[in-house]
Design an enzyme around this catalytic site. Structure first.
Site: not given
Length: 515
Positions: A26, A135
């Site tokens: 990520h 996120d």
């Protein structure tokens, strides 16, 4: 690097604050995104992450600033490792030492609101934030971002195929009425996609405290987002982009493959690097690759997050040996007990000595996109994490798919069924963190060897077609990121949408303040 892309002006109209999940899969694409945004005129970027991750990305960002003069900064925030029952300094999913502690890591992410608020107060902002890119897996930070009354764009390490699968599974609940091993069709997709329940992302199979809390908060936030940022490109999965956009009503910005922002050798080599001593090792890998003909080497890497049983690792290595082809095997065994067990198995079998010269076994991090871009690489045996899958597609390398957990079985469908640039090894059941030992050995060495031959056989017509299709998608990926390409234009559209939203907000505030 073109001077045009690095030209900056002093006026900063847009300020993006990027907060990725503390996991390499990520963090790295978000750093790539920051570089792309920072090269656009009138854009400022702040990446917020933990101190350890800030150090990890620091060299890459410093180089970008020196090269392009981009307005990018990194702002660390405290990660509550100890409070959540993790070792001191354990600030990323890769650093979690054993499967059981993944629940503690999930708990720590639910405790980030105060540390992030404190870090935000320290940021010297010439203009107030105009957009948060958050996120999806940090849902408790959405309340922090909402205080600024600016758009929130959600990001995740998923493609539109996976996003649409999850959306349709969540709303149809079709998986609830089947057994773990029973096949079923995901409803409402452009293609007939069949899964088994134990191949689905953990959202649909885990029933554990912190994961349940996170799951509910994630779905709640998703409907409130201004848009969704996706590390993919429209030509790769156009039908799924359109259908996901139609069903959700979201603005969907496909701006990838983000890894292609790294054009120079140094950028590729530094991406994700933890230690300067790795530079010498990197040179050794490249010199070794230089000694082999084009498209002759198998690159095998099952990622840094999974806990693969030692017996299964041995079967993969023995399959690589049986292929009689040169290979690089990246061997990351995070659990100390299992690492000891694997080393014992390797020593007893003697495989490392037998493949010496032909097989390069690396214990630790490697510059993956640098290796994949080498002309000697002919196939990529991968766990099908989306970053790895997309990096393989971007490099024009056929995939040998070995999914393990998360959404990796979804990505296998993309490579094997939709794009037809990959071949399955034959893994049937996900190895989630809490059940990995129960999975045992799923794939024997014969299947590994067979899959290798299916993508690398020189005389086989289907192998040739797979390699040709892989090369075509490499060209499409590069065109998407070029000026005027679909991903380039989508990034421009996202910036303009945020500008327009901010201007309307200012106008509304001005009108309310008038007598």
């Amino acid at each position: 690097m073109a001077m045009e892309s690095c030209t900056m002006t002093k006026k900063l109209e847009v300020h993006f604050i990027l907060i990725p999940l503390m996991s390499a899969g990520h963090v790295l694409p978000i750093v790539d995104l920051a570089k792309l945004l920072g090269r656009r005129n009138n854009v400022k970027v702040t990446i917020m992450t933990t101190p350890v991750n800030a150090v990890r990305v620091g060299a890459n960002i410093d180089r970008e600033i020196q090269c392009c003069g981009s307005s990018i900064s990194v702002q660390p925030f405290r990660f509550p490792s100890v409070e959540a029952g993790l070792p001191e300094g354990c600030e990323s999913s890769e650093a979690v030492p054993c499967p059981d502690l993944m629940y503690n890591f999930a708990k720590a992410t639910t405790m980030l609101q105060k540390p992030v608020e404190e870090a935000l107060e320290k940021i010297v902002i010439p203009t107030i934030p105009t957009c948060f890119i958050l996120d999806k897996n940090l849902p408790f930070l959405f309340d922090v971002a909402k205080k600024f009354k600016v758009p929130i764009i959600i990001s995740d390490a998923l493609n539109c195929f996976s996003l649409l699968c999850n959306h349709n599974l969540f709303h149809s609940k079709v998986y609830e009425n089947v057994s773990e091993s029973e096949s079923f069709v995901v409803p409402g997709l452009p293609h007939r996609i069949v899964f088994k329940k134990y191949q689905l992302q953990e959202y649909f199979s885990m029933n554990v405290g912190e994961f349940n809390v996170l799951r509910e908060k994630v779905w709640q936030n998703e409907g409130e987002a201004f848009g969704v940022l996706v590390n993919s490109f429209q030509e790769l999965e156009e039908e799924y982009v359109k259908e996901f956009t139609r069903l959700t009503g979201h603005k969907v910005y496909c701006v990838g493959p983000l890894s292609l922002v790294n054009k120079e050798h140094k950028d590729k080599a530094q991406r994700g690097k933890l230690d300067s001593k790795e530079e010498e090792e990197e040179g050794e890998y490249l010199r070794w690759l230089d000694s082999w003909p084009a498209t002759s080497v198998i690159f095998a890497n099952l990622g840094s997050l999974t806990f693969v049983p030692p017996g299964q690792v041995m079967e993969i290595i023995l399959g690589l040996e049986a292929s009689k082809r040169p290979f690089i095997w990246v061997l990351i065994m995070r659990d100390a007990h299992k690492r000891k067990e694997l080393n014992k198995l390797l020593k007893e079998d003697g495989v490392e000595e037998r493949v010496k010269g032909r097989g390069l076994i690396i214990r630790g991090w490697v510059p993956q996109i640098l290796i994949l871009s080498h002309t000697a690489i002919g196939a990529f045996l991968t766990h099908c994490g989306w970053n790895s899958t997309l990096e393989g597609i971007t490099s024009g390398v056929p995939l040998i798919t070995f999914p393990l957990t998360a959404e990796q079985f979804y990505n296998e469908k993309v490579a094997v069924q939709l794009l037809e640039t990959g071949v399955r090894v034959g893994v049937e059941k996900a190895m989630h963190f809490e059940v990995e030992d129960k999975s045992g050995i799923q794939v024997r060495r014969e299947k590994v060897k067979e899959a290798i031959e299916k993508v690398m056989g020189e005389e086989d017509e289907e192998s040739k077609r797979i390699r040709e299709r892989a090369g075509n998608y490499r060209e499409k990926a590069n065109k998407a990121m070029e000026k005027g390409g679909s991903s380039y234009l989508n990034l421009s559209l996202m910036i303009e949408d945020i500008k327009q939203h901010f201007r309307r907000r200012v106008e509304d505030d001005d009108s309310k303040s008038e007598p």
